[in-house]
Design an enzyme around this catalytic site. Structure first.
Site, short mmCIF file in Angstrom:
data_model
loop_
_atom_site.label_atom_id
_atom_site.label_comp_id
_atom_site.label_asym_id
_atom_site.label_seq_id
_atom_site.Cartn_x
_atom_site.Cartn_y
_atom_site.Cartn_z
N ASP A 94 3.10 -19.07 3.93
CA ASP A 94 2.58 -20.19 3.13
C ASP A 94 2.03 -21.30 4.03
O ASP A 94 1.01 -21.92 3.72
CB ASP A 94 3.64 -20.73 2.16
N ASP A 134 -4.23 -9.21 2.84
CA ASP A 134 -5.22 -9.13 1.77
C ASP A 134 -5.61 -10.54 1.34
O ASP A 134 -6.78 -10.90 1.29
CB ASP A 134 -4.58 -8.36 0.60
N TYR A 148 0.83 -1.22 0.00
CA TYR A 148 0.00 0.00 0.00
C TYR A 148 0.86 1.26 0.00
O TYR A 148 0.43 2.30 -0.47
CB TYR A 148 -0.92 0.02 1.22
N LYS A 188 6.63 -13.61 5.96
CA LYS A 188 7.42 -14.41 5.04
C LYS A 188 8.90 -14.09 5.29
O LYS A 188 9.69 -13.82 4.37
CB LYS A 188 6.98 -14.05 3.60
#
Ligand code: NAD
Length: 447
Positions: A309, A333, A188, A255
């Site tokens: 993940d 998101d 963003y 991540k």
């Protein structure tokens, strides 16, 4: 009381903040942004349900005073622009508001109709619906504009299973968690530089010069900043939520195995804020096993982290292990939509955007323009957003009545077309398809 040009404040109590806590009188003034398209249908249904719940919970002693604030189509017609400064000032002044969906231009065209979301290359009359008072010149997303103007940095999405809603997942009934997605950073606040552009070439050269690393010369370049400030205030909100709602854990999702200094730092700063700001309320998984043999000590909340993940697997196979999750923008998101799909789709998912002082609750679906004014669509998302709003205001008894009414309406099969279709497809024969307002009435009858 402040005066505005088009916003008329009703008689009632201003919501204020004292020492970081919301002060809510018996007749609080709450902002209502109707929304474009089906906002027309779902907003009155929501106000009806909330009014009935508050009345029943507090025997007429309390009542919300709705204050219409004009954004989108309603603003274009009054101010000649879709997101006037006055609307932002009014929301900031009232501290709590709830909104329907707003049209966002997505194609290449220069204009969009706020009645039907049709896009075209001229102003005046809409080529699709023929209306003359809704065509606006292309603009940036109103939703993003509202978040940025008020620094609403936490996007909060509760996801829970409703008995009777057809779901694709075997463990859907264990899903009951709240997603805190960072709303201002990462992609963003990111920059994307086109392949071959001056900036892309300069960045590639700079990285080569300073680190010796090669990036293919025909690459586009993206930059995603994640800061300590942005991370800590988001994870702090998630921790506060877990404490206030008496929930067992907060999971930081990242991540960091690949992006050590953005995603990895998100996790590091998240742990820091949990331990620095909340005394000894939080316990890490390491301490849980090292010091307590894996048995949660009384009164503690577990703070843990998961790689992005793996969490997408875990929410499908062991959703019961998660109650509050904190994520950077992009992962958040994906997670918001994936989690809602687990429990049967977008129709019922509520949401809120929360900042230091202002909280804006919202339906999470779009304007579904083909159903505008038909009293047909599911108002569940906006109604459950109002439940979050009532909880936020401390009116938990009214919130619980709405939850109870909605759960029972769904169990009884009194639902709008979208859920009716899914339920019938699963072989249920006792489904009664009701209108948008009818679903509101079905909830009220079952409170
Ligand atoms: P949409 O969510 O408006 O509609 C897609 C389909 O989902 C609809 O045709 C309908 O079949 C179904 N649907 C949506 N809401 C429903 C409800 N409450 N009850 C029953 N069925 C429902 O998505 P879209 O068609 O891609 O977007 C239309 C407009 O809404 C666009 O301008 C888009 O930018 C905007 N939008 C706004 C928001 C927001 O304000 N938060 C979110 C998404 C899309």
């Amino acid at each position: 009381m402040k005066e505005f040009q088009h916003v008329t404040l009703p008689e009632g109590d201003l919501i204020t903040i004292d020492d970081g806590r919301l002060v809510v009188g018996d007749r609080p003034i709450v902002g209502a942004l109707r929304g474009d398209g089906i906002g027309l249908d779902i907003t009155p249904a929501m106000e009806n349900v909330v009014g009935a719940a508050v009345n029943k919970a507090y025997g007429g002693k309390r009542e919300i005073q709705w204050c219409p604030i004009y954004v989108g189509l309603e603003a274009l017609q009054r101010y000649g622009e879709v997101l006037p400064q006055e609307a932002i000032d009014a929301i900031k002044y009232l501290k709590v508001a709830i909104k329907g969906p707003f049209t966002t231009p997505i194609g290449e065209e220069t204009h969009v109709c706020l009645h039907c979301a049709h896009q075209q290359n001229h102003d005046g009359t809409c080529d699709n619906c023929g209306k003359t008072d809704g065509v606006a010149a292309r603009f940036r997303s109103i939703n993003v504009g509202l978040r940025q103007a008020m620094d609403l940095y936490a996007c909060v999405r509760p996801v829970a299973y409703y008995q009777g809603v057809p779901s694709p997942n075997k463990y859907a009934d264990q899903v009951d968690f709240v997603i805190f997605r960072e709303n201002t950073e990462d992609v963003y606040a990111g920059y994307d530089f086109e392949q071959g552009s001056d900036v892309a070439e300069a960045v590639i050269a700079l990285i080569k010069e300073m680190t010796g690393r090669e990036i293919r010369s025909d690459s586009g370049i993206g930059i995603k900043p994640i800061s300590e400030t942005g991370t800590k205030r988001l994870v702090k909100k998630a921790c506060e939520w877990a404490i206030a709602q008496d929930l067992p854990s907060v999971t930081i999702v990242h991540k960091g195995n690949i992006m050590k200094f953005t995603e990895g730092s998100f996790a590091k700063w998240g742990y820091e804020v949990a331990t620095e700001e909340f005394g000894d309320r939080f316990i890490t998984e390491k301490a849980l096993w090292d010091d307590h043999n894996g048995k949660m000590p009384e009164g503690k909340i577990l703070i843990k982290d998961r790689i992005a993940d793996s969490i997408f697997q875990q929410i499908q196979t062991r959703p019961g292990e998660y109650s509050v999750m904190a994520l950077p923008n992009l992962n958040g998101d994906y997670m918001s939509d994936a989690a809602i799909a687990l429990v049967g789709g977008l129709g019922l998912g509520p949401g809120a955007n929360i900042g230091a002082e202002v909280a804006l609750f919202e339906a999470t679906h779009g304007t579904a323009p083909k159903y505008t004014g038909m009293d047909k669509v599911n108002p569940g998302s906006l109604i459950l957003s109002a439940v979050m709003m009532l909880d936020h205001m401390g009116w938990t008894e009214a919130a619980e009545l709405i939850n109870k009414g909605m759960r029972q309406a769904i169990i009884d099969g009194h639902v709008t077309y979208d859920l009716a279709r899914l339920m019938k497809a699963e072989g249920r024969e006792d489904v009664t398809e009701v209108s948008c307002s009818g679903f509101g009435d079905a909830i009220v009858e079952r409170m």
